[in-house]
Design an enzyme around this catalytic site. Sequence first.
Site, short mmCIF file in Angstrom:
data_model
loop_
_atom_site.label_atom_id
_atom_site.label_comp_id
_atom_site.label_asym_id
_atom_site.label_seq_id
_atom_site.Cartn_x
_atom_site.Cartn_y
_atom_site.Cartn_z
CG LEU A 143 38.18 41.82 44.31
CD1 LEU A 143 37.01 41.62 43.36
CD2 LEU A 143 39.14 42.88 43.78
CB CYS A 144 36.60 36.74 46.85
SG CYS A 144 37.17 35.04 46.99
CB VAL A 145 38.15 35.98 41.22
CG1 VAL A 145 38.13 34.99 40.07
CG2 VAL A 145 37.52 37.31 40.79
CB ALA A 155 39.77 41.57 39.54
CG LEU A 393 35.40 45.47 59.37
CD1 LEU A 393 33.93 45.18 59.38
CD2 LEU A 393 36.01 45.39 60.77
C1 LIG Z 1 32.96 55.42 43.43
C2 LIG Z 1 32.89 53.98 43.86
C3 LIG Z 1 34.21 53.19 43.45
C4 LIG Z 1 34.11 51.71 43.96
C5 LIG Z 1 35.33 50.87 43.55
C6 LIG Z 1 36.61 51.32 44.24
C7 LIG Z 1 37.81 50.41 43.89
C8 LIG Z 1 37.74 49.05 44.61
C9 LIG Z 1 38.94 48.18 44.22
C10 LIG Z 1 38.89 46.80 44.87
C11 LIG Z 1 39.20 46.81 46.36
C12 LIG Z 1 39.30 45.39 46.92
C13 LIG Z 1 39.64 45.36 48.42
C14 LIG Z 1 39.87 43.93 48.84
O1 LIG Z 1 38.95 43.14 48.85
S1 LIG Z 1 41.48 43.40 49.23
C15 LIG Z 1 41.39 41.63 49.17
C16 LIG Z 1 41.40 41.14 47.69
N1 LIG Z 1 41.09 39.73 47.63
C17 LIG Z 1 42.02 38.75 47.63
O2 LIG Z 1 43.21 38.99 47.66
C18 LIG Z 1 41.46 37.33 47.63
C19 LIG Z 1 42.32 36.36 46.82
N2 LIG Z 1 42.56 36.86 45.47
C20 LIG Z 1 41.57 36.90 44.53
O3 LIG Z 1 40.41 36.57 44.75
C21 LIG Z 1 41.94 37.46 43.17
O4 LIG Z 1 43.35 37.37 43.02
C22 LIG Z 1 41.52 38.95 42.99
C23 LIG Z 1 40.00 39.02 42.89
C24 LIG Z 1 42.03 39.80 44.13
C25 LIG Z 1 42.11 39.47 41.65
O5 LIG Z 1 41.65 38.65 40.59
P1 LIG Z 1 42.73 37.93 39.60
O6 LIG Z 1 43.95 37.61 40.40
O7 LIG Z 1 42.03 36.83 38.88
O8 LIG Z 1 43.16 39.10 38.56
P2 LIG Z 1 42.34 39.54 37.24
O9 LIG Z 1 43.00 38.94 36.06
O10 LIG Z 1 40.89 39.30 37.40
O11 LIG Z 1 42.56 41.14 37.22
C26 LIG Z 1 43.86 41.68 37.30
C27 LIG Z 1 43.67 43.14 37.64
O12 LIG Z 1 43.09 43.26 38.95
C28 LIG Z 1 43.97 44.07 39.76
N3 LIG Z 1 43.92 43.59 41.14
C29 LIG Z 1 44.47 42.46 41.66
N4 LIG Z 1 44.24 42.38 42.98
C30 LIG Z 1 43.51 43.50 43.32
C31 LIG Z 1 42.97 43.99 44.55
N5 LIG Z 1 43.13 43.34 45.71
N6 LIG Z 1 42.29 45.17 44.53
C32 LIG Z 1 42.15 45.85 43.37
N7 LIG Z 1 42.64 45.44 42.16
C33 LIG Z 1 43.30 44.27 42.16
C34 LIG Z 1 45.35 43.88 39.16
O13 LIG Z 1 46.17 44.95 39.55
C35 LIG Z 1 45.01 43.88 37.67
O14 LIG Z 1 44.75 45.20 37.23
P3 LIG Z 1 45.93 46.02 36.42
O15 LIG Z 1 47.14 45.98 37.36
O16 LIG Z 1 46.16 45.26 35.12
O17 LIG Z 1 45.41 47.41 36.24
C1 LIG Z 2 41.24 45.61 55.60
N1 LIG Z 2 41.36 44.20 55.38
C2 LIG Z 2 42.35 43.67 56.28
C3 LIG Z 2 42.07 42.21 56.45
C4 LIG Z 2 43.26 41.53 56.17
N2 LIG Z 2 43.86 41.80 54.84
C5 LIG Z 2 43.16 42.03 53.66
C6 LIG Z 2 45.23 41.68 54.86
N3 LIG Z 2 45.90 42.02 53.76
C7 LIG Z 2 47.25 41.89 53.78
C8 LIG Z 2 47.91 41.42 54.90
F1 LIG Z 2 49.25 41.27 54.91
C9 LIG Z 2 47.16 41.07 56.03
N4 LIG Z 2 47.75 40.60 57.16
C10 LIG Z 2 47.17 40.32 58.43
C11 LIG Z 2 48.63 39.99 58.95
C12 LIG Z 2 48.73 38.55 59.30
O1 LIG Z 2 48.09 38.10 60.24
N5 LIG Z 2 49.54 37.77 58.50
C13 LIG Z 2 49.64 36.32 58.72
C14 LIG Z 2 48.32 35.77 58.33
C15 LIG Z 2 47.51 34.99 59.12
N6 LIG Z 2 46.41 34.69 58.42
C16 LIG Z 2 46.49 35.29 57.21
C17 LIG Z 2 45.59 35.30 56.15
C18 LIG Z 2 45.92 36.06 55.03
C19 LIG Z 2 47.11 36.80 54.99
C20 LIG Z 2 48.00 36.74 56.05
N7 LIG Z 2 47.67 35.99 57.15
C21 LIG Z 2 49.12 40.38 57.54
N8 LIG Z 2 45.82 41.22 56.01
#
Ligand SMILES: CCCCCCCCCCCCCC(=O)SCCNC(=O)CCNC(=O)[C@H](O)C(C)(C)COP(=O)(O)OP(=O)(O)OC[C@H]1O[C@@H](n2cnc3c(N)ncnc32)[C@H](O)[C@@H]1OP(=O)(O)O
Ligand SMILES: CNCCCN(C)c1ncc(F)c(N2CC(C(=O)NCc3cnc4ccccn34)C2)n1
Length: 393
Positions: A143-145, A155, A393
Amino acid sequence: MSVGKQHKFWETQPVGQFKDVGATNLPEGPIEPATPLSEVKQEPYNLPAQYEWTTCDMESDETCNEVYALLKNNYVEDDENMFRFNYSKEFLSWALRPPGYYKSWHIGVRAKTSKKLVAFITGIPARIRVRGEVVKMAEVNFLCVHKKLRSKRLAPVMIREVTRRVHLENIWQAAYTAGVVLPTPVTTAQYWHRSLNPKKLIDVGFSRLGARMTMSRTIKLYKLPDSPATPGFRKMELRDVPAVTRLLRNYLAQFVVAPYFDEDDVEHWLRPVENVIDSFVVESPETHEITDFCSFYTLPSSILGNQNYSTLKAAYSYYNVSTKTPLLQLMNDALTVAKQKDFDVFNALDVMFNESFVKELKFGPGDGQLHYYLYNYRLQQALRPSELGLVLL
Ligand SMILES: CCCCCCCCCCCCCC(=O)SCCNC(=O)CCNC(=O)[C@H](O)C(C)(C)COP(=O)(O)OP(=O)(O)OC[C@H]1O[C@@H](n2cnc3c(N)ncnc32)[C@H](O)[C@@H]1OP(=O)(O)O
Ligand SMILES: CNCCCN(C)c1ncc(F)c(N2CC(C(=O)NCc3cnc4ccccn34)C2)n1
């Protein structure tokens, strides 16, 4: 527990809610029943007017490049913005195209005028066993914006859209992880890091020189043998798939939540792919039986703002099974080959039996936690990380 924190989107979703934590009257299993496919919303959710949905064909090199660039510049960073994950194109192609994958679950958002990819979310199908039940799920990830479009509630739209497309395939559960706390983790795992190149890790600020430690003392502390110690330790090959599948299924059967791999899954997820996944077996020199298995995946991070280095080469422990070789020895062999392959650090989560080796093999606890979640599936109570047999992953 983030008591009182509002979750305007997650409060509307079929996930464990913070207010229900501790309630013992709620049954374990699906939170909402499956609905007839005719009742699933047929058209995509609305995006802001200037954006459009796109399906990312990960078989297309051009699209793979666009996804790679979006993640390279906008995906997960550590809290101090010193590192950002840099999943490679080959890794993404591997991670998103397992047996039975759906192209429609590789979802992008483009700006209508420039056609620039500005957001992404993915699902892949997986059979996940929860206690005695094998459940078809989507594993949601990436998930990435784009940084310029953050905090605009994009998101939730991405999540609703991937949910809709998963529902269209008659799948009603999902598994995902995040570094952030959301309603409600089924468990929270701790990262552990084993230095392989301590000088570089200290130079880039990943680790600090220990108190009363010199650099040369530190380099000596983390020194590893030049080659694996276990007789019969070798790279996994296609012919090992049946034996590795048997080893892995028996091992994963011990955990409350774990993937239910068949031979096709093992061939995809565990067969070595250069710079993506490394896996090794121990073949007994006497009986030629496959007795042990270990694997790690390659996930480099961009180093943001360091003059001498631009990339941190990190190996992430994946699945490891020991039946004859002591786990400590098997994992020391994994560290040894990772060092030979020029990795700077070897990361492991304290899931499965990993805690038993991280403390012995000079891992240090990381600052990052990884929270595991299930969507539309309630567990009576949270798990210990050692009850979890799932690595995403
Ligand atoms: C049946 C099938 C179901 C399938 C779906 C199952 C669910 C899958 C769920 C996703 C699994 C992903 C697994 C991975 O990829 S985990 C890795 C997530 N990616 C990153 O951290 C990359 C860098 N960050 C970003 O790209 C953005 O900050 C993201 C896109 C993360 C949020 O965008 P933004 O920062 O612009 O925020 P908003 O204004 O649009 O939206 C705010 C809302 O979004 C909620 N939020 C924030 N971060 C996450 C997060 N990591 N999972 C779920 N929700 C998240 C937040 O609590 C708030 O909701 P609420 O607190 O008000 O309620
Ligand atoms: C299932 N998906 C896992 C992939 C990694 N996911 C999403 C993640 N979520 C939260 C974390 F805390 C984390 N960590 C890896 C550990 C680590 O190496 N920390 C230092 C570091 C080096 N490079 C990076 C890049 C991003 C964040 C931390 N970094 C901590 N990984």
